[in-house]
Structures are given as C-alpha cells and as structure tokens.
Design a protein around this motif. Structure first.
Motif, mmCIF file in Angstrom:
data_model
loop_
_atom_site.group_PDB
_atom_site.id
_atom_site.type_symbol
_atom_site.label_atom_id
_atom_site.label_comp_id
_atom_site.label_asym_id
_atom_site.label_seq_id
_atom_site.Cartn_x
_atom_site.Cartn_y
_atom_site.Cartn_z
ATOM 1 N N ASP A 226 0.817 -1.221 0.000
ATOM 2 C CA ASP A 226 0.000 0.000 0.000
ATOM 3 C C ASP A 226 0.846 1.264 0.000
ATOM 4 O OD1 ASP A 226 -2.313 -1.470 0.021
ATOM 5 O OD2 ASP A 226 -2.498 -1.431 2.207
ATOM 6 N N ARG B 243 -4.120 5.930 -10.079
ATOM 7 C CA ARG B 243 -4.156 4.964 -11.193
ATOM 8 C C ARG B 243 -5.049 3.773 -10.846
ATOM 9 N NH1 ARG B 243 1.193 6.620 -11.710
ATOM 10 N NH2 ARG B 243 1.981 4.949 -10.413
ATOM 11 N N ALA B 244 -4.964 3.306 -9.615
ATOM 12 C CA ALA B 244 -5.794 2.167 -9.193
ATOM 13 C C ALA B 244 -7.276 2.534 -9.239
ATOM 14 C CB ALA B 244 -5.393 1.710 -7.798
ATOM 15 N N PHE C 147 -0.102 8.855 -6.584
ATOM 16 C CA PHE C 147 -0.362 8.645 -8.009
ATOM 17 C C PHE C 147 -0.689 7.183 -8.314
ATOM 18 C CE2 PHE C 147 2.002 12.658 -8.044
ATOM 19 C CZ PHE C 147 1.035 13.444 -8.663
ATOM 20 N N ALA C 148 -0.095 6.257 -7.578
ATOM 21 C CA ALA C 148 -0.446 4.851 -7.738
ATOM 22 C C ALA C 148 -1.888 4.620 -7.287
ATOM 23 C CB ALA C 148 0.512 3.965 -6.951
ATOM 24 N N ASP C 149 -2.295 5.317 -6.216
ATOM 25 C CA ASP C 149 -3.684 5.212 -5.763
ATOM 26 C C ASP C 149 -4.649 5.764 -6.812
ATOM 27 O OD1 ASP C 149 -2.782 4.117 -3.394
ATOM 28 O OD2 ASP C 149 -3.069 5.956 -2.219
ATOM 29 N N ALA D 101 2.681 2.584 -2.217
ATOM 30 C CA ALA D 101 3.044 3.036 -3.561
ATOM 31 C C ALA D 101 2.902 4.546 -3.724
ATOM 32 C CB ALA D 101 2.199 2.311 -4.601
#
Length: 184
Positions: free
Chosen positions: A114, A123-124, A119-121, A116
């Motif tokens: 978790d 994208r998810a 921005f990873a959130d 990441a």
C-alpha cells in the motif's frame, strides 16, 4: 486553498470567460473539501460510526445548496456580484486557517504494497470498475441538480425579470418544502 485562490482570481474578472474559469477552479476546490472530509471520516471511525458521521455531512450538503443561492442573491442584489467572491474568499480562508491549525493528519502511513503513493492510488481508482460504478451515478445526480439550479436561475432572473435574491428565496423555500415532504 483552491477556493481562496479562485475567489482572489475571480474578483478582478472583466469577462464572462474569466468568471467561468474562476468558478471552475472554485468548484474543484469545494469538491476537494468534501472528498477530504469524507476520507477523514473513513480514517477516524469504524464502519457504524462512520455511517452516522457521513449522514451528518450529507445533511449539511443538502442544506448548503439550499441557502447558497439566497445568500449569494442577497449579496449580489445589495452589493454587486464581486461581493460573492469576497464573501466566499473570506469564508474559505477562515476554514483553511482553522483546518491547518486544528485538524491532525488522519491517514496512517501506508506500508508494504500500500506504500506506492498518491499517483499509484489514483491509477488504481481510474482502473477500478467499482469506483466508476459509484462515481458515475453520483456525478449524474449532482449534474442534474446543478443544471436545474442554474437553469432555474436563468429563467427566473432573465425571463421573469426577478432579482437574484428573489430566486434564492424561492429556491430555498422549494428545497425546504421538498425536504419536509420527504420526511413526512
């Protein structure tokens, strides 16, 4: 901060395009405040308590659009349209200072997979069909409401020749009546 900046930017506007640009930034700022508030509730409370707290937030969000056109109409009729930017800017600055001074960080530092980052959130979320399933109906419902509110203002003020304060009073009375009928 976006709300404060949008009101500072809208104050000297000379064209409708400039006012609209300031209002778009204003909308993003206002929406982000609601999203952050809901995230804080999720971070701080268990499921049952969070549901009760979200009910309070939703109740406030029913009242705010009801009285907003009235307050804005009275300000515009009495002091001119730029006063709305001043009023919202001062209120937004007060809320920003209050939040900065009193609200703690509520998101726990992520660890493991978790961790990441933001921005990873994002994208998810964009890749999540469940997210789109929740967001799309809410966006359509909110869009319909605001189209009605702005279209109603146009008809009442431009077509019927009433003041913005009268429209705000009529709108608030109509919303209040609908809320009362829904409770009965």
């Amino acid at each position: 901060l976006l709300m404060v900046l949008s009101n500072v930017g809208g104050l000297p506007a000379e064209t409708l395009s400039q006012v609209n640009a300031a209002r778009v930034v204003q909308a993003v700022g206002a929406a982000s405040g609601l999203a952050v508030g809901r995230a804080m509730i999720r971070d701080l409370y268990d499921r049952d308590r969070a549901a009760a707290m979200l009910g309070i937030v939703d109740g406030a969000m029913m009242v705010a659009p009801m009285i907003g056109p009235f307050v804005g109409g009275v300000l515009e009729t009495t002091y001119g349209w730029r006063t709305i930017f001043i009023f919202l800017g001062v209120v937004s600055l007060w809320i920003l200072i209050w939040a900065w001074a009193t609200l703690p960080e509520t998101r726990r530092a992520p660890s493991g997979p978790d961790a990441a980052g933001f921005f990873a959130d994002v994208r998810a979320l964009i890749a999540s069909p469940q997210y789109h399933g929740f967001v799309l109906p809410h966006a359509l419902a909110a869009g319909t409401f605001f189209i009605f509110a702005s279209g109603g203002a146009y008809v009442v003020i431009t077509q019927m020749g009433r003041s913005s304060a009268q429209y705000g009073a009529w709108f608030a009375a109509d919303r209040a009546e609908r809320l009362i009928r829904a409770r009965v």
